[in-house]
Design a protein around this motif. Structure first.
Motif, PDB file in Angstrom:
ATOM      1  N   MET A   1       0.843  -1.178   0.000  1.00 38.94           N
ATOM      2  CA  MET A   1       0.000   0.000   0.000  1.00 38.94           C
ATOM      3  C   MET A   1       0.886   1.237   0.000  1.00 38.94           C
ATOM      4  N   ARG A  39      -0.715  -2.893   8.360  1.00 37.07           N
ATOM      5  CA  ARG A  39      -1.701  -3.889   7.935  1.00 37.07           C
ATOM      6  C   ARG A  39      -3.129  -3.352   7.982  1.00 37.07           C
ATOM      7  N   ALA A  40      -3.317  -2.136   8.459  1.00 33.46           N
ATOM      8  CA  ALA A  40      -4.658  -1.550   8.550  1.00 33.46           C
ATOM      9  C   ALA A  40      -5.126  -1.114   7.169  1.00 33.46           C
ATOM     10  N   LYS A  41      -6.403  -1.297   6.909  1.00 31.85           N
ATOM     11  CA  LYS A  41      -7.007  -0.861   5.652  1.00 31.85           C
ATOM     12  C   LYS A  41      -7.595   0.536   5.773  1.00 31.85           C
ATOM     13  N   ALA A  42      -7.839   0.977   7.001  1.00 32.41           N
ATOM     14  CA  ALA A  42      -8.442   2.284   7.233  1.00 32.41           C
ATOM     15  C   ALA A  42      -8.117   2.736   8.651  1.00 32.41           C
TER      16      ALA A  42
END
Length: 84
Positions: A1, A39-42
């Motif tokens: 990301m 590792r967080a998406k948001a």
């Protein structure tokens, strides 16, 4: 990301542990580790604001954008067309 989270940098500057920061922010150390390790998406703005308050910093001190293909990568074709 392409968004990198630099919480570990601010923790080191403030000489603060993950556990202490998690307690101040009101989240679990496990959830803070997910964010810290990218590792967080948001992330909720309320959480980001609490992190900034606890670490006495700005959101830009915690988050930075890097091109998906690494530093110095050419912008995506859509980005070039939009800027023309």
């Amino acid at each position: 990301m392409p968004i990198t989270v630099d919480i570990d940098v601010m923790l080191a500057r403030r000489k603060m542990s993950v556990g202490e920061l998690a307690e101040r922010v009101g989240i679990t150390p496990a959830n803070l580790a997910v964010l810290k390790n990218g590792r967080a998406k948001a992330v909720r703005f309320a959480t980001l604001a609490a992190l900034c308050e606890a670490l006495d910093c700005q959101p830009g001190d915690l988050l930075r954008w890097e091109p998906a293909d690494g530093p110095g990568a050419a912008p995506a074709p859509d980005a070039q067309a939009a800027s023309a």
